[in-house]
Design a protein around this motif. Structure first.
Motif, PDB file in Angstrom:
ATOM      1  N   GLN A  21     -14.016 -15.321   4.347  1.00 19.52           N
ATOM      2  CA  GLN A  21     -15.336 -15.437   4.977  1.00 19.52           C
ATOM      3  C   GLN A  21     -16.131 -14.138   4.921  1.00 19.52           C
ATOM      4  N   PHE A  22     -15.465 -13.024   4.668  1.00 15.58           N
ATOM      5  CA  PHE A  22     -16.131 -11.727   4.669  1.00 15.58           C
ATOM      6  C   PHE A  22     -16.544 -11.251   3.281  1.00 15.58           C
ATOM      7  N   GLY A  23     -16.010 -11.862   2.228  1.00 16.62           N
ATOM      8  CA  GLY A  23     -16.376 -11.469   0.878  1.00 16.62           C
ATOM      9  C   GLY A  23     -15.259 -11.727  -0.114  1.00 16.62           C
ATOM     10  N   GLU A  24     -15.516 -11.343  -1.368  1.00 13.20           N
ATOM     11  CA  GLU A  24     -14.561 -11.589  -2.441  1.00 13.20           C
ATOM     12  C   GLU A  24     -13.312 -10.727  -2.288  1.00 13.20           C
ATOM     13  N   ILE A  25     -12.170 -11.385  -2.383  1.00 17.10           N
ATOM     14  CA  ILE A  25     -10.877 -10.724  -2.205  1.00 17.10           C
ATOM     15  C   ILE A  25     -10.209 -10.530  -3.564  1.00 17.10           C
ATOM     16  N   LEU A  26      -9.735  -9.319  -3.803  1.00 19.84           N
ATOM     17  CA  LEU A  26      -8.979  -9.034  -5.018  1.00 19.84           C
ATOM     18  C   LEU A  26      -7.501  -9.339  -4.815  1.00 19.84           C
ATOM     19  N   GLU A  27      -7.014  -9.062  -3.591  1.00 17.52           N
ATOM     20  CA  GLU A  27      -5.599  -9.270  -3.295  1.00 17.52           C
ATOM     21  C   GLU A  27      -5.414  -9.433  -1.796  1.00 17.52           C
ATOM     22  N   ALA A  28      -4.532 -10.349  -1.427  1.00 20.08           N
ATOM     23  CA  ALA A  28      -4.129 -10.516  -0.026  1.00 20.08           C
ATOM     24  C   ALA A  28      -2.623 -10.707  -0.046  1.00 20.08           C
ATOM     25  N   VAL A  29      -1.917  -9.821   0.640  1.00 17.57           N
ATOM     26  CA  VAL A  29      -0.460  -9.894   0.593  1.00 17.57           C
ATOM     27  C   VAL A  29       0.154  -9.599   1.955  1.00 17.57           C
ATOM     28  N   VAL A  30       1.061 -10.471   2.375  1.00 14.90           N
ATOM     29  CA  VAL A  30       1.867 -10.240   3.569  1.00 14.90           C
ATOM     30  C   VAL A  30       3.126  -9.521   3.094  1.00 14.90           C
ATOM     31  N   ILE A  31       3.456  -8.419   3.743  1.00  7.86           N
ATOM     32  CA  ILE A  31       4.620  -7.620   3.355  1.00  7.86           C
ATOM     33  C   ILE A  31       5.891  -8.286   3.882  1.00  7.86           C
ATOM     34  N   THR A  32       6.867  -8.433   2.983  1.00  4.61           N
ATOM     35  CA  THR A  32       8.121  -9.076   3.352  1.00  4.61           C
ATOM     36  C   THR A  32       9.297  -8.136   3.128  1.00  4.61           C
ATOM     37  N   ASP A  33      10.369  -8.401   3.831  1.00 10.23           N
ATOM     38  CA  ASP A  33      11.601  -7.644   3.666  1.00 10.23           C
ATOM     39  C   ASP A  33      12.206  -8.023   2.314  1.00 10.23           C
ATOM     40  N   LYS A  34      12.538  -7.033   1.504  1.00 13.02           N
ATOM     41  CA  LYS A  34      13.031  -7.326   0.149  1.00 13.02           C
ATOM     42  C   LYS A  34      14.389  -8.017   0.147  1.00 13.02           C
ATOM     43  N   ASN A  35      15.172  -7.867   1.187  1.00  9.10           N
ATOM     44  CA  ASN A  35      16.493  -8.499   1.241  1.00  9.10           C
ATOM     45  C   ASN A  35      16.455  -9.915   1.799  1.00  9.10           C
ATOM     46  N   THR A  36      15.682 -10.125   2.863  1.00  9.49           N
ATOM     47  CA  THR A  36      15.667 -11.426   3.525  1.00  9.49           C
ATOM     48  C   THR A  36      14.480 -12.296   3.118  1.00  9.49           C
ATOM     49  N   GLY A  37      13.411 -11.679   2.609  1.00 10.90           N
ATOM     50  CA  GLY A  37      12.211 -12.434   2.259  1.00 10.90           C
ATOM     51  C   GLY A  37      11.349 -12.764   3.462  1.00 10.90           C
ATOM     52  N   ARG A  38      11.779 -12.351   4.648  1.00  7.40           N
ATOM     53  CA  ARG A  38      11.002 -12.623   5.875  1.00  7.40           C
ATOM     54  C   ARG A  38       9.840 -11.665   6.008  1.00  7.40           C
ATOM     55  N   SER A  39       8.759 -12.157   6.598  1.00  8.40           N
ATOM     56  CA  SER A  39       7.585 -11.326   6.847  1.00  8.40           C
ATOM     57  C   SER A  39       7.946 -10.169   7.764  1.00  8.40           C
ATOM     58  N   LYS A  40       7.307  -9.022   7.518  1.00 10.01           N
ATOM     59  CA  LYS A  40       7.473  -7.871   8.408  1.00 10.01           C
ATOM     60  C   LYS A  40       6.382  -7.853   9.472  1.00 10.01           C
ATOM     61  N   GLY A  41       5.491  -8.856   9.448  1.00 17.36           N
ATOM     62  CA  GLY A  41       4.464  -8.960  10.479  1.00 17.36           C
ATOM     63  C   GLY A  41       3.177  -8.200  10.177  1.00 17.36           C
ATOM     64  N   TYR A  42       3.037  -7.729   8.944  1.00 17.26           N
ATOM     65  CA  TYR A  42       1.786  -7.064   8.571  1.00 17.26           C
ATOM     66  C   TYR A  42       1.493  -7.294   7.099  1.00 17.26           C
ATOM     67  N   GLY A  43       0.273  -6.987   6.706  1.00 15.42           N
ATOM     68  CA  GLY A  43      -0.114  -7.163   5.309  1.00 15.42           C
ATOM     69  C   GLY A  43      -1.365  -6.372   4.995  1.00 15.42           C
ATOM     70  N   PHE A  44      -1.879  -6.582   3.800  1.00 18.81           N
ATOM     71  CA  PHE A  44      -3.069  -5.873   3.338  1.00 18.81           C
ATOM     72  C   PHE A  44      -3.992  -6.838   2.606  1.00 18.81           C
TER      73      PHE A  44
END
Length: 119
Positions: free
Chosen positions: A50-73
């Protein structure tokens, strides 16, 4: 002393050692914290579109479990879009109050209350 090949300099001219594929993201990359564990990158993208064109949106995950770490960019094409996205520093995303600010600003600072820092 002998020179060690592939030492600390590793050929990067960036002070952080990381080069974004999008160039300088100082004013276009938004940190989003406090996400629900079940929030996925696509859900975050849908909110921020809604704010404009996005190049990338990613939720950061734990590399071992694949679970979200609760933040992103979220990286926007234009600084104006990132600025609009940060007008509300505590948006509701996926039913949970998150927090966001320009990633280059670093972690949000604790609010001072009655002269004491809240931890």
């Amino acid at each position: 002393m002998a020179s060690i090949p592939g030492g600390l300099s590793s050929g990067s001219s960036s002070s952080s050692g990381f080069q974004s594929p999008f160039g300088d993201t100082t004013f276009t990359k938004v940190f989003v914290g406090g996400l629900a564990w079940e929030t996925h990158s696509e859900t975050m993208r849908l909110y921020f579109e809604q704010f404009g064109e996005i190049l990338e949106a990613v939720v950061i995950t734990d590399k071992n479990t694949g679970r979200s770490k609760g933040y992103g960019f979220v990286t926007f094409r234009d600084p104006e879009s990132a600025e609009k996205a940060c007008i509300d520093p505590a948006p509701i995303i996926d039913g949970r109050r998150a927090n966001c600010n320009l990633a280059s600003l670093g972690r949000p600072r604790p609010v001072l209350s009655f002269g004491k820092k809240l931890l």
